[in-house]
Scaffold this motif. Sequence first.
Motif, PDB file in Angstrom:
ATOM      1  N   ALA A  58       0.823  -1.217   0.000  1.00 48.00           N
ATOM      2  CA  ALA A  58       0.000   0.000   0.000  1.00 48.00           C
ATOM      3  C   ALA A  58       0.856   1.265   0.000  1.00 48.00           C
ATOM      4  O   ALA A  58       0.621   2.189  -0.778  1.00 48.00           O
ATOM      5  CB  ALA A  58      -0.920  -0.010   1.219  1.00 48.00           C
ATOM      6  N   VAL A  59       1.848   1.302   0.883  1.00 47.82           N
ATOM      7  CA  VAL A  59       2.641   2.519   1.039  1.00 47.82           C
ATOM      8  C   VAL A  59       3.472   2.818  -0.209  1.00 47.82           C
ATOM      9  O   VAL A  59       3.708   3.986  -0.547  1.00 47.82           O
ATOM     10  CB  VAL A  59       3.548   2.391   2.284  1.00 47.82           C
ATOM     11  N   LEU A  60       3.904   1.783  -0.923  1.00 45.92           N
ATOM     12  CA  LEU A  60       4.811   1.977  -2.058  1.00 45.92           C
ATOM     13  C   LEU A  60       4.105   1.993  -3.409  1.00 45.92           C
ATOM     14  O   LEU A  60       4.769   2.140  -4.436  1.00 45.92           O
ATOM     15  CB  LEU A  60       5.885   0.879  -2.044  1.00 45.92           C
ATOM     16  N   LEU A  61       2.777   1.869  -3.427  1.00 49.23           N
ATOM     17  CA  LEU A  61       2.047   1.828  -4.700  1.00 49.23           C
ATOM     18  C   LEU A  61       2.296   3.063  -5.562  1.00 49.23           C
ATOM     19  O   LEU A  61       2.646   2.958  -6.746  1.00 49.23           O
ATOM     20  CB  LEU A  61       0.543   1.684  -4.431  1.00 49.23           C
ATOM     21  N   MET A  62       2.118   4.232  -4.984  1.00 51.42           N
ATOM     22  CA  MET A  62       2.283   5.454  -5.763  1.00 51.42           C
ATOM     23  C   MET A  62       3.743   5.685  -6.147  1.00 51.42           C
ATOM     24  O   MET A  62       4.042   6.241  -7.198  1.00 51.42           O
ATOM     25  CB  MET A  62       1.715   6.645  -4.997  1.00 51.42           C
ATOM     26  N   THR A  63       4.668   5.213  -5.293  1.00 52.02           N
ATOM     27  CA  THR A  63       6.079   5.298  -5.636  1.00 52.02           C
ATOM     28  C   THR A  63       6.399   4.387  -6.813  1.00 52.02           C
ATOM     29  O   THR A  63       7.170   4.763  -7.714  1.00 52.02           O
ATOM     30  CB  THR A  63       6.943   4.907  -4.422  1.00 52.02           C
ATOM     31  N   GLY A  64       5.818   3.180  -6.825  1.00 52.59           N
ATOM     32  CA  GLY A  64       6.022   2.283  -7.958  1.00 52.59           C
ATOM     33  C   GLY A  64       5.542   2.892  -9.254  1.00 52.59           C
ATOM     34  O   GLY A  64       6.202   2.785 -10.300  1.00 52.59           O
ATOM     35  N   SER A  65       4.391   3.564  -9.198  1.00 51.64           N
ATOM     36  CA  SER A  65       3.869   4.227 -10.389  1.00 51.64           C
ATOM     37  C   SER A  65       4.799   5.341 -10.846  1.00 51.64           C
ATOM     38  O   SER A  65       5.088   5.489 -12.042  1.00 51.64           O
ATOM     39  CB  SER A  65       2.474   4.787 -10.097  1.00 51.64           C
ATOM     40  N   ALA A  66       5.319   6.139  -9.890  1.00 49.61           N
ATOM     41  CA  ALA A  66       6.228   7.233 -10.238  1.00 49.61           C
ATOM     42  C   ALA A  66       7.534   6.713 -10.823  1.00 49.61           C
ATOM     43  O   ALA A  66       8.090   7.304 -11.765  1.00 49.61           O
ATOM     44  CB  ALA A  66       6.505   8.075  -8.994  1.00 49.61           C
ATOM     45  N   LEU A  67       8.049   5.610 -10.288  1.00 46.14           N
ATOM     46  CA  LEU A  67       9.270   5.020 -10.834  1.00 46.14           C
ATOM     47  C   LEU A  67       9.070   4.570 -12.278  1.00 46.14           C
ATOM     48  O   LEU A  67       9.948   4.749 -13.131  1.00 46.14           O
ATOM     49  CB  LEU A  67       9.708   3.831  -9.971  1.00 46.14           C
ATOM     50  N   VAL A  76      10.712  -1.139 -14.970  1.00 49.50           N
ATOM     51  CA  VAL A  76      10.273  -1.273 -13.579  1.00 49.50           C
ATOM     52  C   VAL A  76       9.407  -2.514 -13.404  1.00 49.50           C
ATOM     53  O   VAL A  76       9.474  -3.199 -12.373  1.00 49.50           O
ATOM     54  CB  VAL A  76       9.528   0.004 -13.141  1.00 49.50           C
ATOM     55  N   PHE A  77       8.591  -2.837 -14.398  1.00 56.01           N
ATOM     56  CA  PHE A  77       7.769  -4.044 -14.370  1.00 56.01           C
ATOM     57  C   PHE A  77       8.651  -5.283 -14.218  1.00 56.01           C
ATOM     58  O   PHE A  77       8.405  -6.146 -13.353  1.00 56.01           O
ATOM     59  CB  PHE A  77       6.965  -4.113 -15.669  1.00 56.01           C
ATOM     60  N   ALA A  78       9.709  -5.366 -15.018  1.00 60.18           N
ATOM     61  CA  ALA A  78      10.612  -6.519 -14.958  1.00 60.18           C
ATOM     62  C   ALA A  78      11.352  -6.579 -13.621  1.00 60.18           C
ATOM     63  O   ALA A  78      11.511  -7.657 -13.028  1.00 60.18           O
ATOM     64  CB  ALA A  78      11.608  -6.461 -16.114  1.00 60.18           C
ATOM     65  N   ILE A  79      11.799  -5.418 -13.127  1.00 66.71           N
ATOM     66  CA  ILE A  79      12.484  -5.386 -11.831  1.00 66.71           C
ATOM     67  C   ILE A  79      11.541  -5.815 -10.719  1.00 66.71           C
ATOM     68  O   ILE A  79      11.920  -6.566  -9.804  1.00 66.71           O
ATOM     69  CB  ILE A  79      13.049  -3.977 -11.568  1.00 66.71           C
ATOM     70  N   GLY A  80      10.291  -5.345 -10.768  1.00 66.13           N
ATOM     71  CA  GLY A  80       9.310  -5.742  -9.764  1.00 66.13           C
ATOM     72  C   GLY A  80       9.059  -7.238  -9.762  1.00 66.13           C
ATOM     73  O   GLY A  80       8.965  -7.867  -8.698  1.00 66.13           O
ATOM     74  N   PRO A 116       0.785  -1.026 -10.397  1.00 70.48           N
ATOM     75  CA  PRO A 116       0.470   0.234 -11.088  1.00 70.48           C
ATOM     76  C   PRO A 116       1.119   0.330 -12.455  1.00 70.48           C
ATOM     77  O   PRO A 116       0.551   0.907 -13.382  1.00 70.48           O
ATOM     78  CB  PRO A 116       1.009   1.302 -10.125  1.00 70.48           C
ATOM     79  N   VAL A 117       2.319  -0.264 -12.603  1.00 71.79           N
ATOM     80  CA  VAL A 117       3.008  -0.222 -13.891  1.00 71.79           C
ATOM     81  C   VAL A 117       2.289  -1.111 -14.902  1.00 71.79           C
ATOM     82  O   VAL A 117       2.174  -0.769 -16.086  1.00 71.79           O
ATOM     83  CB  VAL A 117       4.479  -0.644 -13.716  1.00 71.79           C
ATOM     84  N   ALA A 118       1.778  -2.257 -14.443  1.00 71.70           N
ATOM     85  CA  ALA A 118       1.022  -3.131 -15.342  1.00 71.70           C
ATOM     86  C   ALA A 118      -0.212  -2.423 -15.896  1.00 71.70           C
ATOM     87  O   ALA A 118      -0.524  -2.511 -17.085  1.00 71.70           O
ATOM     88  CB  ALA A 118       0.616  -4.406 -14.604  1.00 71.70           C
ATOM     89  N   LEU A 119      -0.914  -1.678 -15.032  1.00 75.14           N
ATOM     90  CA  LEU A 119      -2.080  -0.924 -15.485  1.00 75.14           C
ATOM     91  C   LEU A 119      -1.678   0.189 -16.448  1.00 75.14           C
ATOM     92  O   LEU A 119      -2.381   0.465 -17.428  1.00 75.14           O
ATOM     93  CB  LEU A 119      -2.823  -0.339 -14.286  1.00 75.14           C
TER      94      LEU A 119
END
Length: 473
Positions: A58-67, A76-80, A116-119
């Motif tokens: 939850a806390v890192l969702l928006m950070t993942g999207s920004a990355l 980022v998708f592959a790294i995740g 978030p990156v998948a979306l």
Amino acid sequence: MSSTTAQRWVLGLSSLASFVVVLDMLVVATALPAIQRDLGASLEDLEWTVNAYTLSFAVLLMTGSALGDRYGRRRVFAIGLGLFAVASAACALATQAGSLIAARAVQGAGAAMIMPVALGLLNGAFPPERRGWATGVYGSVTGLAAIAGPVLGGLVTQHLAWQWIFWLNVPLTVIAIPLVLGRIAETHGPGGALDLPGLALAAASALGITWALVRGNAAGWGSAEILSTLAGGVVAGGLFIVRERRAPAPMLPMRLFRSPAFSAGNAAVFFINASLTSAIFFTAQFQQVALGHGAVQAGLRLLPWGIAPFLIAPRAGALTDRIGERALVVIGTLLLGAGMGWIAIISQPGIPYATTAVAMAVGGIGFSLALPAVTKSVVSRVAPPDIGRASGAFSTLRQLGGAFGVALTGAVFASAGGYTTARLFADGYVPAMAVSAALAFAGTAASFFLPRLSYSRPPLRHEGQRPTERTAP
């Protein structure tokens, strides 16, 4: 209009990633008694096994999207996926509750980079006229994960070992990584600097409040540990709001909360997910500890909660357009609360399953009606440039609600029951389910602040046009 090969790869890989991430939220539910026996885990440990994943996610969702926007969504998708695979292996190899909890937190961080990156990749790959179909397929696969999670967890735990619920992730994600890098074009979003102070304050707030709820019974509600962590969480939350009001590029613009639809919708989904997640957490254990069923039977007996969203949610979205969000969210949360309250009233060792199944179905129908409507309420009234952040805030509060619900009902359970006997577990389970019902009704109260109808404005520009969007082969 048929899809291109490139679009099908994006849809397939995004859906697979979503399936794995959502599956791991629920597959643990039926494995909790086995984990408790093998690792000597306490109730607090079991709560953190769930909440460590949910909180970091939850806390890192928006950070993942920004990355993804800044450094490339494909990358980022592959790294995740890689991080998720490594963390899954660490979960399977854990020999102590503490190491399992730590690995689950890292797993949640990987999930926050994936979802978030998948979306974003999915929305970028399909034109507006095909986007609804693509997201429908994506949502159906995600719904299938919600149904399959507890059942698969039971099958694997009973016939192999609980460690295999994590080992299964590894080949799926490892195979997906080269396909993502080889079959999906790189895309970027608006970019910009990351709001690191905002991220730190959000994490501190969520962790402090959840820590106090999980540790309250063990440490004492008036102890220095609980009072300091709870106060620290509240203060960090206040500082987060101040920071986001002043930051040049906030991760969550506070101006969005001026919209009653946005504010009430986020509050409602927080309580809705708190109710359902806490109920699943304890009911999966109740079926095994209090009623004596195996892990597979316990998973199958949770199906009434999962089948309703899979069948009803796609149609509830269309119904929202006809009667408005508020009516569906009010009705849905009332049904959800009624189902949880019914379970609290009737539950005892030896209870016939048929009665419980009906109560679960009532709650599942309520969840199915409420969730699509509250989702539309949050994203339908924001300006197109804010849709990504609005969706990120919605997903974040939804996951935080789940962590809050497990922590709160866990505190209630620990004060009234335990794992020693079936009767003692039922003594704690009943008030815990009553709290789950109360959380659903809190969602009802929030939903009365939703607008009666939502008339979506036309986009300011073509949805596929993003001034800063760029692609590379």
